[in-house]
Write a protein that holds these residues in place. Structure first.
Motif, PDB file in Angstrom:
ATOM      1  N   SER A 227       0.715  -1.007  -0.096  1.00  0.00           N
ATOM      2  CA  SER A 227       0.009  -0.220   0.112  1.00  0.00           C
ATOM      3  C   SER A 227       0.938   1.400   0.134  1.00  0.00           C
ATOM      4  O   SER A 227       1.228   1.788   1.032  1.00  0.00           O
ATOM      5  N   VAL A 228       1.269   1.765  -1.301  1.00  0.00           N
ATOM      6  CA  VAL A 228       2.514   2.558  -1.435  1.00  0.00           C
ATOM      7  C   VAL A 228       2.094   4.016  -1.129  1.00  0.00           C
ATOM      8  O   VAL A 228       0.885   4.345  -1.020  1.00  0.00           O
ATOM      9  N   VAL A 229       2.930   4.836  -0.861  1.00  0.00           N
ATOM     10  CA  VAL A 229       2.699   6.353  -0.487  1.00  0.00           C
ATOM     11  C   VAL A 229       2.040   6.926  -1.509  1.00  0.00           C
ATOM     12  O   VAL A 229       2.305   6.808  -2.802  1.00  0.00           O
ATOM     13  N   PRO A 230       0.702   7.712  -1.553  1.00  0.00           N
ATOM     14  CA  PRO A 230       0.192   8.298  -2.537  1.00  0.00           C
ATOM     15  C   PRO A 230       0.839   9.408  -3.328  1.00  0.00           C
ATOM     16  O   PRO A 230       1.989   9.700  -2.770  1.00  0.00           O
ATOM     17  N   ALA A 231       0.344   9.926  -4.374  1.00  0.00           N
ATOM     18  CA  ALA A 231       0.826  10.978  -4.865  1.00  0.00           C
ATOM     19  C   ALA A 231       1.071  12.274  -4.109  1.00  0.00           C
ATOM     20  O   ALA A 231       2.051  12.960  -4.623  1.00  0.00           O
ATOM     21  N   GLY A 232       0.388  12.463  -3.118  1.00  0.00           N
ATOM     22  CA  GLY A 232       0.513  13.704  -2.451  1.00  0.00           C
ATOM     23  C   GLY A 232       1.652  13.647  -1.451  1.00  0.00           C
ATOM     24  O   GLY A 232       2.002  14.391  -0.670  1.00  0.00           O
ATOM     25  N   GLY A 233       2.428  12.272  -1.184  1.00  0.00           N
ATOM     26  CA  GLY A 233       3.604  12.115  -0.355  1.00  0.00           C
ATOM     27  C   GLY A 233       2.801  11.765   1.010  1.00  0.00           C
ATOM     28  O   GLY A 233       1.691  11.712   1.398  1.00  0.00           O
ATOM     29  N   TRP A 234       3.861  11.827   2.048  1.00  0.00           N
ATOM     30  CA  TRP A 234       3.540  11.489   3.525  1.00  0.00           C
ATOM     31  C   TRP A 234       4.780  12.346   4.156  1.00  0.00           C
ATOM     32  O   TRP A 234       5.761  11.958   4.188  1.00  0.00           O
ATOM     33  N   ARG A 235       4.270  13.203   4.858  1.00  0.00           N
ATOM     34  CA  ARG A 235       5.120  13.972   5.919  1.00  0.00           C
ATOM     35  C   ARG A 235       5.183  13.404   7.237  1.00  0.00           C
ATOM     36  O   ARG A 235       4.118  12.706   7.748  1.00  0.00           O
ATOM     37  N   ARG A 236       6.295  13.170   7.900  1.00  0.00           N
ATOM     38  CA  ARG A 236       6.630  12.849   9.140  1.00  0.00           C
ATOM     39  C   ARG A 236       5.428  13.271  10.140  1.00  0.00           C
ATOM     40  O   ARG A 236       5.637  14.369  10.274  1.00  0.00           O
ATOM     41  N   GLY A 237       4.879  12.347  10.814  1.00  0.00           N
ATOM     42  CA  GLY A 237       4.005  12.895  12.073  1.00  0.00           C
ATOM     43  C   GLY A 237       2.711  13.381  11.277  1.00  0.00           C
ATOM     44  O   GLY A 237       1.805  13.388  12.155  1.00  0.00           O
ATOM     45  N   ALA A 238       2.560  13.172   9.939  1.00  0.00           N
ATOM     46  CA  ALA A 238       1.146  13.585   9.366  1.00  0.00           C
ATOM     47  C   ALA A 238       0.152  12.269   9.329  1.00  0.00           C
ATOM     48  O   ALA A 238       0.864  11.196   9.211  1.00  0.00           O
ATOM     49  N   VAL A 239      -1.197  12.480   9.230  1.00  0.00           N
ATOM     50  CA  VAL A 239      -1.857  11.295   9.002  1.00  0.00           C
ATOM     51  C   VAL A 239      -1.598  10.641   7.465  1.00  0.00           C
ATOM     52  O   VAL A 239      -1.326  11.592   6.632  1.00  0.00           O
ATOM     53  N   ARG A 240      -1.435   9.459   7.336  1.00  0.00           N
ATOM     54  CA  ARG A 240      -1.068   8.694   6.157  1.00  0.00           C
ATOM     55  C   ARG A 240      -2.229   8.658   5.331  1.00  0.00           C
ATOM     56  O   ARG A 240      -3.185   7.629   5.533  1.00  0.00           O
ATOM     57  N   LEU A 241      -2.235   8.967   3.950  1.00  0.00           N
ATOM     58  CA  LEU A 241      -3.298   9.018   3.076  1.00  0.00           C
ATOM     59  C   LEU A 241      -3.123   7.552   2.278  1.00  0.00           C
ATOM     60  O   LEU A 241      -1.699   7.145   2.149  1.00  0.00           O
ATOM     61  N   ARG A 242      -4.123   6.867   1.797  1.00  0.00           N
ATOM     62  CA  ARG A 242      -3.881   5.829   0.959  1.00  0.00           C
ATOM     63  C   ARG A 242      -4.101   5.789  -0.491  1.00  0.00           C
ATOM     64  O   ARG A 242      -3.609   5.080  -1.073  1.00  0.00           O
ATOM     65  N   HIS A 243      -4.548   6.955  -0.955  1.00  0.00           N
ATOM     66  CA  HIS A 243      -4.912   7.118  -2.383  1.00  0.00           C
ATOM     67  C   HIS A 243      -4.577   8.603  -2.746  1.00  0.00           C
ATOM     68  O   HIS A 243      -4.593   9.511  -1.989  1.00  0.00           O
ATOM     69  N   ASP A 244      -4.134   8.729  -3.871  1.00  0.00           N
ATOM     70  CA  ASP A 244      -3.958   7.918  -5.154  1.00  0.00           C
ATOM     71  C   ASP A 244      -2.567   7.162  -5.111  1.00  0.00           C
ATOM     72  O   ASP A 244      -1.578   8.161  -5.275  1.00  0.00           O
ATOM     73  N   GLN A 245      -2.675   6.016  -5.311  1.00  0.00           N
ATOM     74  CA  GLN A 245      -1.369   5.285  -5.435  1.00  0.00           C
ATOM     75  C   GLN A 245      -0.889   5.361  -6.840  1.00  0.00           C
ATOM     76  O   GLN A 245      -1.787   5.075  -7.740  1.00  0.00           O
ATOM     77  N   GLN A 246       0.563   5.469  -6.965  1.00  0.00           N
ATOM     78  CA  GLN A 246       0.936   5.566  -8.365  1.00  0.00           C
ATOM     79  C   GLN A 246       2.019   4.343  -8.731  1.00  0.00           C
ATOM     80  O   GLN A 246       2.910   3.868  -7.867  1.00  0.00           O
ATOM     81  N   PRO A 247       1.702   3.929  -9.834  1.00  0.00           N
ATOM     82  CA  PRO A 247       2.904   2.708 -10.310  1.00  0.00           C
ATOM     83  C   PRO A 247       4.203   2.880 -10.178  1.00  0.00           C
ATOM     84  O   PRO A 247       4.882   1.937  -9.896  1.00  0.00           O
ATOM     85  N   ILE A 248       4.532   4.170 -10.165  1.00  0.00           N
ATOM     86  CA  ILE A 248       6.062   4.484 -10.173  1.00  0.00           C
ATOM     87  C   ILE A 248       6.582   4.257  -8.995  1.00  0.00           C
ATOM     88  O   ILE A 248       7.839   3.707  -8.678  1.00  0.00           O
ATOM     89  N   GLU A 249       5.665   4.148  -7.813  1.00  0.00           N
ATOM     90  CA  GLU A 249       6.103   4.054  -6.427  1.00  0.00           C
ATOM     91  C   GLU A 249       6.470   2.476  -6.341  1.00  0.00           C
ATOM     92  O   GLU A 249       7.405   2.063  -5.725  1.00  0.00           O
ATOM     93  N   VAL A 250       5.597   1.371  -6.892  1.00  0.00           N
ATOM     94  CA  VAL A 250       5.672  -0.032  -6.863  1.00  0.00           C
ATOM     95  C   VAL A 250       6.836  -0.271  -7.608  1.00  0.00           C
ATOM     96  O   VAL A 250       7.594  -1.032  -7.210  1.00  0.00           O
ATOM     97  N   ALA A 251       7.127   0.279  -8.972  1.00  0.00           N
ATOM     98  CA  ALA A 251       8.268   0.025  -9.594  1.00  0.00           C
ATOM     99  C   ALA A 251       9.605   0.477  -8.866  1.00  0.00           C
ATOM    100  O   ALA A 251      10.531  -0.325  -9.110  1.00  0.00           O
TER     101      ALA A 251
END
Length: 330
Positions: A227-251
């Protein structure tokens, strides 16, 4: 095995179209060096390419050499009218261009491709970007060159500088990462540190890269699936969002895990590659395949309601590069 059918559909005699509506290329959006470079990576990785795939590699290499200026920088955006829309620079596209050129120089089975790619790589390898991601992509190209040409001084210097540009991760096991935010293609940052440690015979640096990758994979697992980091990213200490996930992260994660598996021989990294392949095949948060078997194209993103059905270059290249690693088990 990956299909190159949709990549061919998105390509013409100039390069690789960036966008598609469903499976049809959006010619009006033109081409970008970023995607053409990734196209050269995946076509050069094929150990026994078909004649059609080899022609694609030649086309992508010609595009990159045309995009490069006499100081080693690259244009990024070319319109369908064959006019550059920007000035040469050292952004991510410079790094990806060197990644593509380095991969072609190191892996292409065609000697004429290897030779020309090495010349163009050398012209760009003396430059440096202030952006860590750009340096990481360039460093991955340098690693490919060094695996074939261990004495290539410019590649060795670039790889070492790339690892330094990524930075030192926080020792806190809850955030073992150099930056305070996960953004995009995060696996590439860990992978270039691993490569620099291995090829530079630097055990502590190799250990640092492996710790970064282990943490990155851990935080992107949910109930045993990616369940990869979404297009909006994830900042330390912030709520982790789940979408929209991008194929580039998986690759990017698949590439990094495959490199770690090769370097260490530890089967845990093969599990990471399998999870990346599984994400495309439907083992993801929505339980839906992220590619179209009728076209061979990869879907552009995973939303809460299913895939974005557009099949652009970046997502299709991410699909191909990830499925290439499935050869490890064939």
């Amino acid at each position: 095995m990956p299909s190159f059918a949709h990549l061919a559909r998105l390509s013409d005699d100039t390069g690789l179209f960036e966008h598609a509506r469903h499976a049809i290329a959006r010619r009006e959006h033109g081409y970008c060096t970023d995607d053409v470079a990734r196209g050269l990576v995946v076509t050069s990785r094929e150990p026994e390419p078909t004649e059609a795939v080899l022609r694609l590699a030649e086309r992508y290499l010609a595009f990159l050499t045309h995009a490069q200026d006499d100081r080693g920088a690259f244009h990024n955006r070319l319109g369908h009218d064959r006019r550059w829309a920007d000035r040469p620079g050292l952004g991510d596209w410079w790094g990806r261009a060197l990644w593509g050129l380095g991969t072609a120089a190191g892996r292409s089975p065609a000697p004429w491709i290897r030779e020309e790619a090495l010349v163009a790589f050398g012209a760009g390898a003396a430059r440096r970007s202030p952006a860590p991601h750009a340096m990481a992509f360039a460093g991955l190209g340098a690693a490919e060159v060094l695996r074939r040409h261990p004495g290539h001084a410019a590649a060795a210097a670039l790889l070492a500088d790339a690892a330094e540009a990524v930075g030192i991760p926080d020792p806190n096991p809850r955030w073992t990462w150099p930056q305070q935010r996960l953004t995009y293609a995060n696996g590439a940052l860990a992978e270039v540190v691993i490569a620099a440690g291995q090829l530079g015979d630097d055990g502590p640096l190799l250990g640092t890269g492996l710790r970064m990758l282990a943490w990155l994979r851990h935080v992107q697992l949910l109930d045993g699936r990616l369940s990869v980091v979404p297009a909006g990213g994830w900042r330390r200490g912030a709520v982790r969002l789940r979408h929209d996930q991008q194929p580039i992260e998986v690759a990017a994660l698949a590439d990094a895990c495959a490199t770690a598996a090769t370097v260490t021989g530890d089967p845990v990294w093969d599990v990471g590659v399998r999870q990346a392949v599984g994400w495309f095949l439907g083992d993801n948060d929505v339980g839906t395949p992220m590619w179209d078997p009728a076209t061979g194209g990869g879907y552009d993103g995973l939303t809460p309601h299913g895939p974005n059905l557009n099949q652009g270059a970046e997502s299709t290249l991410a699909l191909i590069s990830t499925l290439q690693h499935a050869r490890r088990w064939s």
